[in-house]
Scaffold this motif. Structure first.
Motif, short mmCIF file in Angstrom:
data_model
loop_
_atom_site.label_atom_id
_atom_site.label_comp_id
_atom_site.label_asym_id
_atom_site.label_seq_id
_atom_site.Cartn_x
_atom_site.Cartn_y
_atom_site.Cartn_z
N TYR A 130 10.06 9.79 6.98
CA TYR A 130 9.37 9.97 8.26
C TYR A 130 8.35 11.10 8.17
O TYR A 130 7.18 10.94 8.52
N PHE A 131 8.79 12.26 7.70
CA PHE A 131 7.90 13.41 7.60
C PHE A 131 6.86 13.23 6.50
O PHE A 131 5.70 13.63 6.66
N PHE A 175 -1.23 13.23 7.80
CA PHE A 175 -2.31 12.78 8.67
C PHE A 175 -2.51 13.71 9.84
O PHE A 175 -3.65 14.12 10.15
N TYR A 176 -1.43 14.08 10.52
CA TYR A 176 -1.58 14.90 11.72
C TYR A 176 -2.00 16.33 11.41
O TYR A 176 -2.79 16.93 12.14
N ILE A 177 -1.49 16.88 10.33
CA ILE A 177 -1.88 18.25 9.96
C ILE A 177 -3.35 18.30 9.56
O ILE A 177 -4.11 19.17 10.00
N SER A 196 -13.78 7.95 7.88
CA SER A 196 -13.58 9.22 7.19
C SER A 196 -12.49 9.08 6.14
O SER A 196 -11.58 8.26 6.24
N MET A 197 -12.57 9.90 5.10
CA MET A 197 -11.60 9.85 4.03
C MET A 197 -10.23 10.29 4.51
O MET A 197 -9.19 9.76 4.08
N VAL A 198 -10.19 11.26 5.45
CA VAL A 198 -8.92 11.71 6.01
C VAL A 198 -8.21 10.56 6.70
O VAL A 198 -7.02 10.32 6.48
N TRP A 199 -8.96 9.86 7.54
CA TRP A 199 -8.38 8.73 8.28
C TRP A 199 -7.88 7.65 7.32
O TRP A 199 -6.82 7.06 7.51
N THR A 200 -8.64 7.38 6.29
CA THR A 200 -8.30 6.29 5.36
C THR A 200 -7.07 6.61 4.52
O THR A 200 -6.11 5.82 4.49
N VAL A 201 -7.09 7.75 3.84
CA VAL A 201 -6.01 8.07 2.91
C VAL A 201 -4.69 8.32 3.64
O VAL A 201 -3.67 7.68 3.35
N PHE A 202 -4.70 9.23 4.59
CA PHE A 202 -3.45 9.56 5.28
C PHE A 202 -3.04 8.48 6.28
O PHE A 202 -1.87 8.35 6.62
N MET A 233 0.84 6.20 6.68
CA MET A 233 1.58 5.74 7.85
C MET A 233 1.82 4.23 7.78
O MET A 233 2.88 3.74 8.16
N TYR A 234 0.84 3.49 7.25
CA TYR A 234 1.02 2.05 7.13
C TYR A 234 2.11 1.71 6.11
O TYR A 234 2.92 0.80 6.32
N ILE A 235 2.11 2.44 5.00
CA ILE A 235 3.12 2.19 3.97
C ILE A 235 4.52 2.48 4.50
O ILE A 235 5.50 1.87 4.06
#
Length: 339
Positions: free
Chosen positions: A264-265, A271-273, A285-291, A295-297
């Motif tokens: 979970y963590f 992503f949130y941090i 954005s790369m942040v949105w994509t990678v992190f 969450m999807y995984i």
């Protein structure tokens, strides 16, 4: 010939060549992207497959129609949406920068994306609350928590998530005319304002994380206390063997809760941090994509954590893959019998 090839390689491509305001096309076909495409495609297929097995199992077998299993069913439905709709679109956006699905899909897709992710998180919180109630008041649990009560809670949870996503998108100007919030034709862009990033962190990260940690801590504490009580009253020749069983149960419970909390963590914190470090987040954005992909995984890991560890799931999968569920009496099979 060489000059022609050189000019061809550096010719600007457009998403819609016949449109005057078309976006430039960026196709990513390097070896790294091919490996990434194959890996993420496998993750998407596995997410769909595992969650479909969970949904069929709980829906088909009457023995599994319990309040707790309804929560697992709700979690599987949310994760199925991620694997079936969100992941394929995100994979498409990784390999090709153009948006070919049209204006309406550009409006609807972020809503499905947000609803599936938040509903999955909501189900995780419900599961933590359910386990807390089951262990803190086992005598009254079955009378207070019924299938009907749990169904109402699930509907309310999904409704809240849907309402929040709509409000979230509205105040981030997502429902404005297509030409206003996109820079060119062939782009689907969502811009999240910083105040809403902070609001999301508080509502869908800080509060759920705190609640899950507190509830699981109580569950683990009560489980250890009960195990010690059992060992205290056992004596004679059986005390040694029973102590081993209790210790084994303690260890298994600790590992299960540890896995739940770790994944979970691990999948949500980055992503949130990282989102707090930018004034605006965009879907490109790369942040949105990678992190975001972390969450999807997590949606592919949930059925492993909450279902595969249950013996009834392994038994039901055997009936499903061997087509025994097509028998007229299959819905009444005993999934808890010892082999």
């Amino acid at each position: 010939m060489d000059n022609a090839d050189y000019r061809q390689n550096f010719t600007v491509q457009y998403c819609f060549p016949g449109h005057n305001a078309s976006c430039k096309k960026d196709v990513r076909t390097g070896p790294g992207y091919i490996v990434l495409f194959v890996f993420l495609s496998c993750v998407s297929v596995c997410t769909v497959f595992l969650n479909v097995l969970v949904i069929i199992s709980i829906s088909h077998f009457k023995q599994l129609h319990t309040p707790t299993n309804l929560l697992i069913l709700s979690l599987a439905v949310a994760d199925l949406l991620v694997g079936m709709f969100v992941m394929p679109v995100k994979i498409m956006q990784l390999t090709d920068s153009c948006w070919y699905l049209g204006n309406m899909a550009c409006i609807i897709f972020p809503i499905i994306n947000g609803l599936s992710v938040l509903s999955s998180l909501c189900s995780l919180v419900y599961i933590a609350v359910d386990r807390y109630l089951a262990i803190s008041d086992p005598l009254h649990y079955s009378s207070r928590i019924t299938v009907f009560t749990m169904s109402v809670c699930i509907i309310l949870g999904w409704s809240f998530c849907f309402l929040y996503v709509v409000v979230y998108m509205y105040f981030n100007d997502h429902f404005l005319p297509y030409q206003i919030y996109t820079r060119c034709h062939g782009e689907c862009l969502v811009i999240i304002k910083y105040p809403w990033v902070v609001a999301s962190i508080l509502i869908f990260f800080v509060f759920p994380c705190s609640l899950i940690l507190v509830l699981y801590s109580i569950v683990f504490h009560v489980a250890r206390r009960q195990a010690k009580a059992v060992r205290a009253v056992v004596n004679g020749a059986l005390s040694k063997n029973t102590g081993k069983v209790s210790s084994s149960s303690e260890t298994k419970a600790a590992k299960t809760l540890g896995i739940v909390i770790f994944f979970y963590f691990a999948f949500w914190i980055p992503f949130y941090i990282s989102s707090l470090t930018v004034e605006k987040l965009t879907t490109v954005s790369m942040v949105w994509t990678v992190f975001g992909w972390l969450m999807y995984i997590n949606s592919s890991m949930n059925p492993l954590i909450y279902a595969i560890f249950y013996p009834w799931f392994r038994t039901s999968v055997k009936y499903i893959v061997t087509f025994k569920i097509f028998k007229s009496s299959s819905s009444r099979f005993n999934l808890y019998k010892e082999h």
